[in-house]
Design a protein around this motif. Structure first.
Motif, mmCIF file in Angstrom:
data_model
loop_
_atom_site.group_PDB
_atom_site.id
_atom_site.type_symbol
_atom_site.label_atom_id
_atom_site.label_comp_id
_atom_site.label_asym_id
_atom_site.label_seq_id
_atom_site.Cartn_x
_atom_site.Cartn_y
_atom_site.Cartn_z
ATOM 1 N N GLY A 60 -48.516 22.358 -71.472
ATOM 2 C CA GLY A 60 -47.883 21.275 -70.723
ATOM 3 C C GLY A 60 -48.381 19.919 -71.194
ATOM 4 O O GLY A 60 -47.585 18.996 -71.416
ATOM 5 N N TRP A 61 -49.691 19.798 -71.370
ATOM 6 C CA TRP A 61 -50.268 18.518 -71.812
ATOM 7 C C TRP A 61 -49.768 18.139 -73.204
ATOM 8 O O TRP A 61 -49.463 16.980 -73.459
ATOM 9 C CB TRP A 61 -51.778 18.578 -71.788
ATOM 10 N N ILE A 62 -49.701 19.113 -74.100
ATOM 11 C CA ILE A 62 -49.215 18.842 -75.457
ATOM 12 C C ILE A 62 -47.779 18.330 -75.406
ATOM 13 O O ILE A 62 -47.386 17.466 -76.181
ATOM 14 C CB ILE A 62 -49.305 20.116 -76.334
ATOM 15 N N ASN A 63 -46.997 18.848 -74.470
ATOM 16 C CA ASN A 63 -45.597 18.454 -74.341
ATOM 17 C C ASN A 63 -45.393 17.273 -73.391
ATOM 18 O O ASN A 63 -44.259 16.974 -73.014
ATOM 19 C CB ASN A 63 -44.757 19.656 -73.889
ATOM 20 N N GLY A 64 -46.461 16.631 -72.980
ATOM 21 C CA GLY A 64 -46.351 15.433 -72.157
ATOM 22 C C GLY A 64 -46.128 15.669 -70.677
ATOM 23 O O GLY A 64 -45.783 14.747 -69.948
ATOM 24 N N VAL A 65 -46.342 16.896 -70.212
ATOM 25 C CA VAL A 65 -46.200 17.195 -68.783
ATOM 26 C C VAL A 65 -47.612 17.358 -68.218
ATOM 27 O O VAL A 65 -48.331 18.271 -68.592
ATOM 28 C CB VAL A 65 -45.376 18.483 -68.557
ATOM 29 N N TYR A 66 -47.983 16.441 -67.327
ATOM 30 C CA TYR A 66 -49.357 16.415 -66.841
ATOM 31 C C TYR A 66 -49.494 16.826 -65.382
ATOM 32 O O TYR A 66 -50.596 16.877 -64.858
ATOM 33 C CB TYR A 66 -49.957 15.015 -67.042
ATOM 34 N N GLU A 67 -48.366 17.114 -64.736
ATOM 35 C CA GLU A 67 -48.450 17.506 -63.335
ATOM 36 C C GLU A 67 -47.375 18.540 -63.014
ATOM 37 O O GLU A 67 -46.214 18.387 -63.397
ATOM 38 C CB GLU A 67 -48.263 16.283 -62.438
ATOM 39 N N PHE A 68 -47.790 19.588 -62.307
ATOM 40 C CA PHE A 68 -46.884 20.640 -61.857
ATOM 41 C C PHE A 68 -47.018 20.752 -60.349
ATOM 42 O O PHE A 68 -48.113 20.593 -59.803
ATOM 43 C CB PHE A 68 -47.236 21.971 -62.527
ATOM 44 N N LYS A 69 -45.912 21.024 -59.686
ATOM 45 C CA LYS A 69 -45.952 21.102 -58.218
ATOM 46 C C LYS A 69 -46.626 22.383 -57.726
ATOM 47 O O LYS A 69 -47.282 22.381 -56.701
ATOM 48 C CB LYS A 69 -44.541 20.974 -57.655
#
Length: 174
Positions: free
Chosen positions: A55-64
């Protein structure tokens, strides 16, 4: 800053620090497996960590929720590589701090344990909330909090041991 710091960071020293980071992370993983078998802590899930790093590599830093995180993809290999690289990063950090402040053996051991606790704090206030587990991982139960402290103190203990036996502490100081 003293000249000793610059002279001491050779290729051999870097390899020793790298080895210390890997070794301390192995100690953490081993003690996690023992603790999980004894029912003291949760077993570390490298696939879950792989999803975090993916997720971090793909720019997603937060998941619900953790389910949303797991659905995002990621592999156990990504988790293992990221986990061990972070262990090496903290070992490099300890080496730099020990050289800048000219720490002796006892001070390096204490700093390693503090660094382990710092890694636990990082997971409790950064990683767990970003995965949907809430601050300190409370949504996952009180066991996640204890597991994080246990694992990262084990890392700090391993780091202190490896630094001692690889003679990365200035041998002229006690």
């Amino acid at each position: 800053m003293n000249i000793f710091f610059y002279r001491s960071f050779s290729a051999l020293t870097f390899m020793k620090v790298f080895f210390c980071g890997l070794g301390a992370t192995l100690v953490m993983d081993f003690l996690n497996k023992v603790g999980a078998l004894l029912g003291w802590v949760y077993r570390m899930d490298l696939n879950f960590l792989g999803c975090v790093f993916n997720g971090w590599i793909n720019g997603v830093y937060e998941f619900k929720t953790p389910a949303e995180l797991l659905a995002s993809g990621g592999t156990k290999l990504q988790g293992m590589v990221g986990h061990y690289l972070i262990g090496v990063f903290f070992a490099i950090l300890l080496f730099i701090v020990s050289r800048i402040f000219l720490l002796n053996k006892r001070e390096v051991a204490a700093a390693a344990l503090v660094l382990g606790l710092s890694a636990a704090v990082f997971s409790l206030i950064i990683i767990f909330p970003s995965t949907g587990l809430g601050i300190y991982g409370w949504k996952g139960g009180v066991g996640l909090f204890g597991t994080s402290l246990y694992n990262h103190l084990a890392y700090g203990f391993g780091l202190a041991i490896f630094f001692h036996f690889t003679h990365l502490v200035d041998v002229n100081k006690s």
